[in-house]
Write a protein that holds these residues in place. Sequence first.
Motif, mmCIF file in Angstrom:
data_model
loop_
_atom_site.group_PDB
_atom_site.id
_atom_site.type_symbol
_atom_site.label_atom_id
_atom_site.label_comp_id
_atom_site.label_asym_id
_atom_site.label_seq_id
_atom_site.Cartn_x
_atom_site.Cartn_y
_atom_site.Cartn_z
ATOM 1 N N PRO A 56 -8.020 -0.400 -5.975
ATOM 2 C CA PRO A 56 -7.873 -0.479 -4.513
ATOM 3 C C PRO A 56 -8.098 -1.870 -3.945
ATOM 4 C CG PRO A 56 -9.422 1.271 -5.143
ATOM 5 C CD PRO A 56 -9.029 0.560 -6.392
ATOM 6 N N PRO A 68 -2.691 -6.016 -1.117
ATOM 7 C CA PRO A 68 -1.523 -5.138 -1.047
ATOM 8 C C PRO A 68 -0.176 -5.723 -1.521
ATOM 9 C CG PRO A 68 -2.932 -4.695 0.808
ATOM 10 C CD PRO A 68 -3.539 -5.866 0.063
ATOM 11 N N THR A 86 0.849 -1.185 0.000
ATOM 12 C CA THR A 86 0.000 0.000 0.000
ATOM 13 C C THR A 86 0.887 1.237 0.000
ATOM 14 O OG1 THR A 86 -1.708 -1.208 1.177
ATOM 15 C CG2 THR A 86 -1.850 1.196 1.252
ATOM 16 N N LYS A 138 0.241 -5.302 -5.237
ATOM 17 C CA LYS A 138 0.095 -3.986 -5.863
ATOM 18 C C LYS A 138 1.436 -3.534 -6.432
ATOM 19 C CE LYS A 138 -3.788 -2.142 -3.264
ATOM 20 N NZ LYS A 138 -4.285 -1.097 -2.382
ATOM 21 N N SER A 160 1.185 4.131 1.310
ATOM 22 C CA SER A 160 0.804 5.067 2.376
ATOM 23 C C SER A 160 1.723 6.286 2.316
ATOM 24 C CB SER A 160 0.928 4.392 3.743
ATOM 25 O OG SER A 160 2.303 4.129 4.005
ATOM 26 N N ARG A 196 0.277 4.568 -9.429
ATOM 27 C CA ARG A 196 -0.323 3.342 -8.876
ATOM 28 C C ARG A 196 -1.012 2.595 -10.004
ATOM 29 N NH1 ARG A 196 -3.599 6.052 -4.132
ATOM 30 N NH2 ARG A 196 -3.729 7.644 -5.730
#
Length: 199
Positions: A183, A187, A147, A190, A149, A179
């Motif tokens: 969503p 994770p 992710t 990704k 973040s 990205r």
Amino acid sequence: MGMILGKITVETPKYELIQSTADYEIRKYPASVIAQVTYDPTQFKGNKDGGFMLLANYIGALGNPQNAKPEKIAMTAPVITKSSEKIAMTAPVVTKSGDGENNMVTMQFILPAKYTKAEEAPKPLDERVVVKEEGERKFGVVQFSGTASDKVVKEKVENLRKCLERDGYKIIGDFELARYNPPWTIPPFKTNEVMIPVE
């Protein structure tokens, strides 16, 4: 199922790999046409990805395309986000960073390569969506999974910046976050990239 496991099934931008090191890649991207929206996340209850729906509606990802044709435009990856500070015209000028209060976000969809000029793309019905051309650009890029973040992105940017400066690259702008997955992708599967423009 593939999208949950990180399979990228949409068009991605072609680029020329100029250099590959243990720390990063230097890539040259050709000119492209993008749709973008710039906003203050507070307009979307603090959601930094609030502009996504405006762009998704423009291309018709979730129903009827919100453009003048109306023409459905294929989704591509990655979705690009950049942050910039909103400067208030006051004296004295005080800049706070890191608190997320004054940050404007620009989110971009790269339109499919069949569009070579901005005027070839359908005109957005929502005036917050802007279609424009970006010229050829060179980036220092680092790829990572998981992710994206704020904390992780900040670490990746600082590290990439240090490596590029160490190796003599001149940084010519703010970082972009790319990205590649929806969503709901798990994770660890990704694909994300931090991209810093270099001369």
